[in-house]
Design an enzyme around this catalytic site. Structure first.
Site, PDB file in Angstrom:
ATOM      1  N   GLY A  79       0.835  -1.194   0.000  1.00  0.00           N
ATOM      2  CA  GLY A  79       0.000   0.000   0.000  1.00  0.00           C
ATOM      3  C   GLY A  79       0.870   1.244   0.000  1.00  0.00           C
ATOM      4  O   GLY A  79       2.035   1.206  -0.391  1.00  0.00           O
ATOM      5  N   GLU A 127       5.937   3.722   1.965  1.00  0.00           N
ATOM      6  CA  GLU A 127       6.662   4.876   1.436  1.00  0.00           C
ATOM      7  C   GLU A 127       7.124   5.798   2.556  1.00  0.00           C
ATOM      8  O   GLU A 127       8.227   6.338   2.516  1.00  0.00           O
ATOM      9  CB  GLU A 127       5.761   5.626   0.459  1.00  0.00           C
ATOM     10  N   HIS A 147       4.375  -3.052  -2.206  1.00  0.00           N
ATOM     11  CA  HIS A 147       5.251  -1.921  -1.905  1.00  0.00           C
ATOM     12  C   HIS A 147       5.958  -2.084  -0.555  1.00  0.00           C
ATOM     13  O   HIS A 147       6.767  -1.237  -0.184  1.00  0.00           O
ATOM     14  CB  HIS A 147       4.462  -0.607  -1.919  1.00  0.00           C
ATOM     15  N   TYR A 166       5.718  -5.314  -6.309  1.00  0.00           N
ATOM     16  CA  TYR A 166       4.909  -4.667  -7.334  1.00  0.00           C
ATOM     17  C   TYR A 166       5.880  -4.146  -8.389  1.00  0.00           C
ATOM     18  O   TYR A 166       6.937  -3.596  -8.050  1.00  0.00           O
ATOM     19  CB  TYR A 166       4.076  -3.528  -6.721  1.00  0.00           C
TER      20      TYR A 166
END
Length: 195
Positions: free
Chosen positions: A89, A93, A120, A139
């Site tokens: 998701g 990040e 991710h 991904y």
């Protein structure tokens, strides 16, 4: 079968299926799962995002459910766990910017404890610098990061249903790979299911 204790690291806008489904699978088998998030305590929730593959050049995103935090992030001791799950998701990040998240991942890797990372989530593995020499997938948009981190990229089929095991890591590209990803993670944990 001895029950295992698993740590799952999440954050706001973690991918809905990639946290909820593994959590439920692991509980169903009899393992315990501590769900943690930096800055949140037990009883708090993270918002999830549902990502889908609808024929666009990238995945679509919709608001998902609230997912409950079950353990205090500041109290995590890696020695208390048998394995680690890192969902994907948008959360990875920014979670990779948290130094304690990186320390936890490095400690799991150094102790050769099973690590299951999907989509991710591999952004956190890259930031922790634990992929050198590891074969993995993610991904596809994360591939350049994974390769620059020293990993060998493993291409999977177009339906994203495969998972890759390398050492103590099991990685997958997206939630359609859950059956294979979780089966291989359970094998790394030494979990035997009698049919």
């Amino acid at each position: 079968m001895a029950a295992k204790k698993i740590l799952m690291i999440v954050g706001d806008y973690v991918e809905d299926y990639e946290c909820m489904v593994p959590y439920q699978i692991l509980l169903t088998i009899g393992h315990s799962v501590d769900v943690v998030c930096p800055g949140k305590k037990p009883g708090d929730v993270v918002k999830t995002a549902v990502h889908d593959f609808e024929g666009d050049q990238t995945y679509s995103e919709k608001r998902g459910h609230n997912f409950a935090i079950t353990f205090n992030f500041d109290d995590v001791k890696v020695d208390n766990y048998d394995g680690l799950v890192i969902p994907g998701g948008r959360a990875p990040e920014y979670l990779r910017l948290n130094s304690r998240v990186i320390e936890i991942v490095k400690e799991f890797a150094n102790k050769k404890k099973p690590i299951a990372s999907i989509c991710h989530g591999q952004q956190i593995l890259v930031a922790a610098d634990v992929l050198n020499g590891i074969t993995c997938t993610a991904y596809p948009a994360v591939m350049p990061d994974v390769v620059k981190a020293g990993a060998k990229w493993e291409e999977v089929n177009n339906t994203f249903t495969n998972a890759v095991v390398s050492g103590n890591f099991v990685t997958a590209p997206a939630w359609p790979a859950h059956p294979e990803w979780m089966r291989k993670f359970l094998e790394l944990l030494g979990t035997k299911i009698e049919l």
